[in-house]
Design a protein around this motif. Structure first.
Motif, mmCIF file in Angstrom:
data_model
loop_
_atom_site.group_PDB
_atom_site.id
_atom_site.type_symbol
_atom_site.label_atom_id
_atom_site.label_comp_id
_atom_site.label_asym_id
_atom_site.label_seq_id
_atom_site.Cartn_x
_atom_site.Cartn_y
_atom_site.Cartn_z
ATOM 1 N N ALA A 26 48.689 58.375 26.836
ATOM 2 C CA ALA A 26 48.886 56.932 26.615
ATOM 3 C C ALA A 26 48.241 56.809 25.162
ATOM 4 C CB ALA A 26 48.250 56.282 27.476
ATOM 5 N N GLN A 27 47.465 57.703 24.684
ATOM 6 C CA GLN A 27 46.787 57.810 23.349
ATOM 7 C C GLN A 27 47.867 57.866 22.438
ATOM 8 O OE1 GLN A 27 43.812 60.523 23.060
ATOM 9 N NE2 GLN A 27 42.275 59.490 24.558
ATOM 10 N N VAL A 28 48.972 58.662 22.593
ATOM 11 C CA VAL A 28 50.097 58.871 21.617
ATOM 12 C C VAL A 28 51.139 58.299 22.049
ATOM 13 C CG1 VAL A 28 51.279 60.687 20.343
ATOM 14 C CG2 VAL A 28 48.872 60.992 20.780
ATOM 15 N N PHE A 29 51.714 58.336 23.395
ATOM 16 C CA PHE A 29 52.913 58.061 23.753
ATOM 17 C C PHE A 29 52.603 56.970 24.914
ATOM 18 C CE2 PHE A 29 53.435 62.642 22.639
ATOM 19 C CZ PHE A 29 54.323 62.474 21.501
ATOM 20 N N PRO A 30 53.366 56.162 24.825
ATOM 21 C CA PRO A 30 53.356 55.023 25.512
ATOM 22 C C PRO A 30 53.664 55.317 27.188
ATOM 23 C CG PRO A 30 54.958 54.290 24.005
ATOM 24 C CD PRO A 30 54.621 55.710 23.810
ATOM 25 N N GLU A 31 52.675 54.997 28.084
ATOM 26 C CA GLU A 31 52.682 55.436 29.593
ATOM 27 C C GLU A 31 54.104 54.941 30.021
ATOM 28 O OE1 GLU A 31 49.008 54.330 30.985
ATOM 29 O OE2 GLU A 31 49.788 55.082 33.250
ATOM 30 N N LYS A 32 54.552 53.857 29.618
ATOM 31 C CA LYS A 32 56.040 53.359 29.927
ATOM 32 C C LYS A 32 57.206 54.546 30.190
ATOM 33 C CE LYS A 32 59.751 50.162 28.752
ATOM 34 N NZ LYS A 32 59.933 49.797 30.153
ATOM 35 N N PHE A 33 56.873 55.415 29.197
ATOM 36 C CA PHE A 33 57.819 56.656 29.116
ATOM 37 C C PHE A 33 57.197 57.911 29.575
ATOM 38 C CE2 PHE A 33 58.867 53.583 25.704
ATOM 39 C CZ PHE A 33 60.218 53.062 26.071
ATOM 40 N N VAL A 34 56.016 58.044 29.113
ATOM 41 C CA VAL A 34 55.299 59.393 29.265
ATOM 42 C C VAL A 34 54.019 59.235 30.231
ATOM 43 C CG1 VAL A 34 54.229 61.396 28.069
ATOM 44 C CG2 VAL A 34 56.004 60.093 26.910
ATOM 45 N N LYS A 35 53.993 60.130 31.250
ATOM 46 C CA LYS A 35 53.024 60.141 32.342
ATOM 47 C C LYS A 35 51.913 60.861 31.730
ATOM 48 C CE LYS A 35 54.581 60.047 37.062
ATOM 49 N NZ LYS A 35 55.169 60.976 37.864
ATOM 50 N N SER A 36 52.098 62.123 31.196
ATOM 51 C CA SER A 36 51.015 62.915 30.870
ATOM 52 C C SER A 36 51.391 63.974 29.519
ATOM 53 C CB SER A 36 50.388 63.441 31.989
ATOM 54 O OG SER A 36 51.268 64.505 32.429
ATOM 55 N N THR A 50 55.289 65.180 30.512
ATOM 56 C CA THR A 50 55.834 64.719 31.852
ATOM 57 C C THR A 50 56.446 63.573 31.584
ATOM 58 O OG1 THR A 50 54.110 66.299 32.829
ATOM 59 C CG2 THR A 50 55.592 64.551 34.274
ATOM 60 N N LEU A 51 57.537 63.285 31.877
ATOM 61 C CA LEU A 51 58.137 61.989 31.506
ATOM 62 C C LEU A 51 58.252 61.114 32.821
ATOM 63 C CD1 LEU A 51 61.273 62.780 29.465
ATOM 64 C CD2 LEU A 51 58.963 62.181 28.438
ATOM 65 N N GLN A 52 58.194 59.860 32.559
ATOM 66 C CA GLN A 52 58.226 58.976 33.751
ATOM 67 C C GLN A 52 59.702 59.167 34.323
ATOM 68 O OE1 GLN A 52 55.882 57.635 35.296
ATOM 69 N NE2 GLN A 52 54.465 56.824 33.395
ATOM 70 N N GLN A 70 59.621 67.351 32.994
ATOM 71 C CA GLN A 70 58.773 67.712 31.898
ATOM 72 C C GLN A 70 59.742 68.174 30.732
ATOM 73 O OE1 GLN A 70 55.447 70.556 33.463
ATOM 74 N NE2 GLN A 70 57.251 70.972 34.513
ATOM 75 N N VAL A 71 59.215 67.787 29.753
ATOM 76 C CA VAL A 71 60.283 68.407 28.483
ATOM 77 C C VAL A 71 58.896 69.065 27.466
ATOM 78 C CG1 VAL A 71 61.845 66.345 28.365
ATOM 79 C CG2 VAL A 71 59.631 66.207 26.979
ATOM 80 N N VAL A 72 59.549 69.950 26.870
ATOM 81 C CA VAL A 72 58.597 70.748 25.953
ATOM 82 C C VAL A 72 59.191 70.338 24.307
ATOM 83 C CG1 VAL A 72 58.106 73.149 25.449
ATOM 84 C CG2 VAL A 72 58.558 72.708 27.607
ATOM 85 N N LEU A 73 57.998 70.529 23.574
ATOM 86 C CA LEU A 73 58.122 70.189 21.993
ATOM 87 C C LEU A 73 57.402 71.150 21.124
ATOM 88 C CD1 LEU A 73 59.743 68.308 20.112
ATOM 89 C CD2 LEU A 73 57.745 66.608 20.745
ATOM 90 N N GLY A 74 57.835 72.024 20.250
ATOM 91 C CA GLY A 74 57.058 72.930 19.804
ATOM 92 C C GLY A 74 57.152 72.667 18.163
ATOM 93 N N PHE A 75 56.042 73.113 17.295
ATOM 94 C CA PHE A 75 56.202 72.621 15.923
ATOM 95 C C PHE A 75 55.889 74.122 15.281
ATOM 96 C CE2 PHE A 75 54.375 69.200 18.581
ATOM 97 C CZ PHE A 75 55.437 68.189 18.023
ATOM 98 N N GLY A 76 56.611 74.497 14.036
ATOM 99 C CA GLY A 76 56.585 75.496 13.554
ATOM 100 C C GLY A 76 55.128 75.760 12.577
ATOM 101 N N ARG A 77 55.050 76.896 11.842
ATOM 102 C CA ARG A 77 53.991 76.924 11.308
ATOM 103 C C ARG A 77 53.604 75.965 10.087
ATOM 104 N NH1 ARG A 77 52.817 79.203 5.943
ATOM 105 N NH2 ARG A 77 51.111 80.891 5.958
ATOM 106 N N ASP A 78 55.041 75.573 9.479
ATOM 107 C CA ASP A 78 54.711 74.483 8.249
ATOM 108 C C ASP A 78 55.447 73.406 8.525
ATOM 109 O OD1 ASP A 78 53.359 76.356 6.553
ATOM 110 O OD2 ASP A 78 55.291 77.677 6.727
ATOM 111 N N ALA A 79 55.317 72.971 9.968
ATOM 112 C CA ALA A 79 56.060 71.742 10.520
ATOM 113 C C ALA A 79 55.585 70.679 9.645
ATOM 114 C CB ALA A 79 55.821 71.565 11.881
#
Ligand SMILES: [Zn+2]
Length: 279
Positions: A26-36, A50-52, A70-79
């Motif tokens: 909830a600190q970054v992503f709204p709980e309406k969409f994202v559980k954790s 982990t999405l709702q 669940q969805v995964v998101l990764g960020f490169g070295r120089d993202a």
């Protein structure tokens, strides 16, 4: 620093916390969409949201595949530090901007190398090109399996001799950054699967990597193990966390026995040290 002083790969220390922690999404992503959310929003990092139920997440215009919500998101070295995700749920859509933590990368100089180690001879180029195609193909299939969500373990114990993201110089010449974590260990030390997955590449004699294994952990998350002396698995095989997949060696372009462990999310290179427990 002499060539024998350090076991590192030549395929071209910043210690982050390493804890793959559960955060209040909830600190970054709204709980309406994202559980954790687990993981760190940082360059080189990987997060699992982990999405709702029935929520979707889009990144750069593409819907992220889901496994058990669940969805995964990764960020490169120089993202780029400025990032954005679009969430949808029923008729609602909302773009959420977020910020990545900036990493600082160290410099590593490796001198006294035979010139052929630094620049491949022309007659090796056909083999190198063919192997590059095989590697791309091995990572091309997106699979729905849950290994990515396990608490990763270190594939071997040992001294860290190379870290993710470092700027490399061979015999004084600048080369591509190092994307793996080098762990020095005696030749023959068993290498364990850090999480469950399926073997998508198992080749004993790659030009750069020597004995090489890819393990697909699902949703585009792939572990890479390089310079292996022996391989204990074959393509298509399923492995569980802790299964022995091969042994440490110094095959390919390597200056001494060590494991180079790398990770991909899709085509982004991420930092394995951020997934494994702090050491
Ligand atoms: Zn390495």
């Amino acid at each position: 620093m002499g060539i024998r002083a350090l076991s590192v790969c030549l395929v071209s220390f910043l210690a982050l916390s390493g804890a793959f922690s559960q955060n209040a999404a909830a600190q970054v992503f709204p709980e309406k969409f994202v559980k954790s959310m687990r993981g760190e929003l940082t360059q080189g990092g990987l997060v699992i949201l982990t999405l709702q139920p029935d929520a979707r997440a889009l990144y750069n215009g593409r819907t992220l595949p889901q496994y058990e919500n669940q969805v995964v998101l990764g960020f490169g070295r120089d993202a780029p530090l400025e990032q954005s995700l679009l969430f949808t749920l029923g008729e609602t859509a909302r773009a959420i901007d977020f910020q990545l933590k900036q990493r600082a990368y160290v410099e590593q100089r490796i001198d006294g190398l035979p010139p052929a180690f630094v620049t491949p001879p022309p007659d090796a180029l056909v083999k190198i090109k063919r192997e590059a195609a095989n590697k791309r193909k091995a990572r091309s299939e997106l699979t729905l399996q849950g290994g990515f969500a396990e608490a990763f373990v270190w594939p071997v114990a040992g001294r860290i001799t190379g870290v993710y993201g470092s700027r490399r110089f061979y015999n004084g010449e600048p080369r591509r950054p190092h994307y793996g974590i080098d762990i020095a260990a005696p030749a023959g030390t068993p290498v364990k699967a850090p999480a469950a997955g399926r073997v998508t590449l198992a080749s004993p004699d790659m030009y750069f990597e020597g004995g090489l294994i890819f393990v697909d952990h699902g949703l585009g998350v792939t572990s890479v193990f390089m310079h292996l002396e022996t391989l204990a698995v074959t393509v298509g095989e399923k492995v569980n966390q802790g299964d022995i997949i091969g042994t440490v060696g110094s095959t390919g372009r390597s200056t001494g026995p060590h494991l180079d462990w790398r990770m991909y999310w899709a085509d982004r290179r991420i930092d394995p040290a951020l997934l494994a427990p702090p050491r």
